[in-house]
Design a protein around this motif. Structure first.
Motif, short mmCIF file in Angstrom:
data_model
loop_
_atom_site.label_atom_id
_atom_site.label_comp_id
_atom_site.label_asym_id
_atom_site.label_seq_id
_atom_site.Cartn_x
_atom_site.Cartn_y
_atom_site.Cartn_z
N LYS A 32 -1.28 3.37 -0.58
CA LYS A 32 -1.61 3.75 0.74
C LYS A 32 -0.82 2.92 1.73
O LYS A 32 -1.08 1.77 1.90
CB LYS A 32 -3.09 3.57 0.94
CG LYS A 32 -3.88 4.33 -0.12
CD LYS A 32 -5.26 3.83 -0.27
CE LYS A 32 -5.98 4.55 -1.36
NZ LYS A 32 -7.24 4.07 -1.71
N VAL B 185 -0.31 2.25 5.69
CA VAL B 185 -1.50 2.22 6.54
C VAL B 185 -1.16 2.58 7.96
O VAL B 185 -0.21 2.12 8.53
CB VAL B 185 -2.13 0.82 6.51
CG1 VAL B 185 -3.41 0.80 7.32
CG2 VAL B 185 -2.42 0.44 5.09
N ASP C 259 -1.90 8.63 4.92
CA ASP C 259 -1.86 8.38 6.36
C ASP C 259 -1.25 9.56 7.11
O ASP C 259 -1.72 9.93 8.20
CB ASP C 259 -1.08 7.11 6.66
CG ASP C 259 -1.84 5.86 6.26
OD1 ASP C 259 -3.07 5.83 6.42
OD2 ASP C 259 -1.21 4.91 5.77
N PRO D 61 -8.31 1.54 7.43
CA PRO D 61 -6.88 1.47 7.14
C PRO D 61 -6.18 0.34 7.90
O PRO D 61 -5.34 -0.37 7.34
CB PRO D 61 -6.37 2.84 7.57
CG PRO D 61 -7.54 3.74 7.36
CD PRO D 61 -8.72 2.90 7.80
#
Length: 451
Positions: A4, A6, A82, A407
């Motif tokens: 991930k 962010v 994202d 996040p």
């Protein structure tokens, strides 16, 4: 897992827009165009499964479409988690978005607060769907106030990976579990001292900090990890966080740890090439890790470690993503999407998903499928992941924290770890400053939310 990059969820204007425009179900004509009374109902599914996983998703969608003639699902890859989130935000208030969207676990609070979703519990109750067929420690993350908001889809957790050959060459017993921070540090130092390889590497990823909190049965944010009421304060700088970062830095100081930064690919390459003996990584990468080591060394797996003075409780928090139903689509379209979601959650489809991607099956009976049993024989290391999941007792800590700015918070935690490893701040200084910043952002976010 994952992974991930962010982006901030703290876009207050977007949140306000989402709350204002998505308060309830659309009429039966929900969508950019009126729905035809003939032909299958169209369901649009946005997801973030890239690379080889895109083909797996496409196959599952094709299987569903071919299994009946009342619903046709269109799967659309929207980039990283994202990127998907940002596209979803842009679509809110219009009819250009999806019927069903995959969202990473740390986007859960935003999805709930957006008022743009229909909780999965509505369909579960209406259909008398048996949730006992789902893994309790997986649905636990997505359950708040006894309501399952989304259906788990791709699920992972972290494991300790180690090179059995390097351990043996360093005078260590690879069959003796490394259960504690102290065990791992001693093993990493022995490997480094032997000259056979670097001892350990840990990707700078906020996900690991979250997991190492939960493994101490410690909550990451206040108010019951944000599950009893909205979180208002980060607990990053409490004793569990200090233990984690002090341990991490101590291994660097003793030259047992090599810091390879935030890129998971770099840590995996170092492990596969035999440059490092131990690493933390996701269960979702297990198949690739084992295959990359094939013919070179044997890969061992162990539970996530915890401080030696933490005797009871704790465990892992599931990572990955789940499926959310958008409420600006017609009731009939949402019901059609529910049929698709049930199909994806069936034992057969979950077995295929697990074998093809490495993610956990979310359905218990998937483990009874012969294909899963055969795969477990081929990759016995995955049994460690299953055991770790099943031995985790569900608590507010192991359910995982929820906050609207997760996040961004994860990115801030990674920055704090970097500051410590680069000798710019002590663990306490870095955690105090970061906890203060996260708390401020949580409180700013909460002001935008109408409960």
């Amino acid at each position: 897992m994952r992974k991930k990059g962010v982006a901030s969820l703290m876009l207050a204007s977007v949140m306000a827009f989402a709350v204002a425009c998505n308060g309830g179900s659309a009429p039966e004509q929900g969508g950019a165009k009126a729905e035809s009374s003939t032909g299958p109902k169209k369901v649009v599914f946005w997801h973030a499964m890239g690379g080889a996983n895109t083909k797996v998703v496409d196959q599952m969608v094709a299987d569903f479409n071919g299994s009946q003639n009342k619903v046709k699902v269109e799967a659309i890859y929207q980039g990283t988690y994202d990127e998907l989130l940002n596209k979803l935000k842009t679509s809110m208030g219009s009819n250009e978005g999806p019927t069903v969207v995959q969202m990473y676990e740390i986007g859960s609070r935003f999805m709930i607060d957006s008022k743009a979703i229909t909780p999965m519990q509505k369909f579960i109750d209406a259909d008398k769907y048996d949730v006992s067929q789902l893994e309790p420690n997986i649905i636990g993350y997505y359950t708040i106030d006894n309501k399952l908001y989304s259906m788990p889809f791709n699920t992972s957790n972290p494991l300790l990976y180690f090179n059995k050959d390097i351990m043996k060459a360093s005078g260590l017993d690879p069959e003796k579990p490394m259960k504690t921070f102290e065990d791992v540090k001693q093993a990493a130092e022995a490997i480094a001292k032997s000259g056979k390889a670097n001892g350990i590497t840990i990707q700078i990823n906020g996900w690991f900090m979250e997991q190492l909190f939960a493994n101490q049965n410690a909550e990451y944010v206040n108010n019951g990890n944000g599950r009893k009421s909205l979180a208002t304060e980060s607990l990053l700088n409490t004793e569990p966080g200090l233990k984690v970062l002090t341990w991490w830095k101590s291994m660097l100081d003793s030259k047992a740890l090599i810091n390879l930064g935030r890129n998971a690919g770099d840590t995996r390459k170092a492990f596969a090439s035999g440059q490092v003996g131990i690493m933390l990584d996701t269960t979702a990468a297990l198949k690739g890790i084992v295959e990359d080591a094939s013919g070179k060394f044997e890969v061992g797996t162990g539970f996530l470690p915890k401080p030696a003075d933490v005797k009871e409780g704790g465990g892992i928090v599931v990572g990955g993503a789940s499926l959310w139903m958008m409420n600006n689509r017609s009731d009939s379209e949402q019901q059609s999407a529910w049929e698709f979601i049930k199909f994806l959650s069936s034992p057969k489809e979950q077995a295929y998903w697990h074998i093809s991607t490495g993610y956990f099956p979310v359905t218990v009976k998937a483990y009874d499928e012969q294909s899963v049993k055969d795969n477990m024989k081929k990759y016995p290391q995955f049994q460690t992941a299953v055991d770790q999941l099943h031995q985790t007792k569900l608590t507010l800590a192991t359910q995982g924290g929820v906050m609207g700015v997760f996040p961004e918070a994860r990115q801030l935690v990674e920055g704090a770890v970097e500051e410590v490893l680069n000798n710019k701040k002590t663990p306490k200084e870095a955690l105090d400053a970061t906890a203060k910043t996260i708390t401020s952002k949580i409180q700013q976010y909460n002001k935008t939310v109408k409960q």
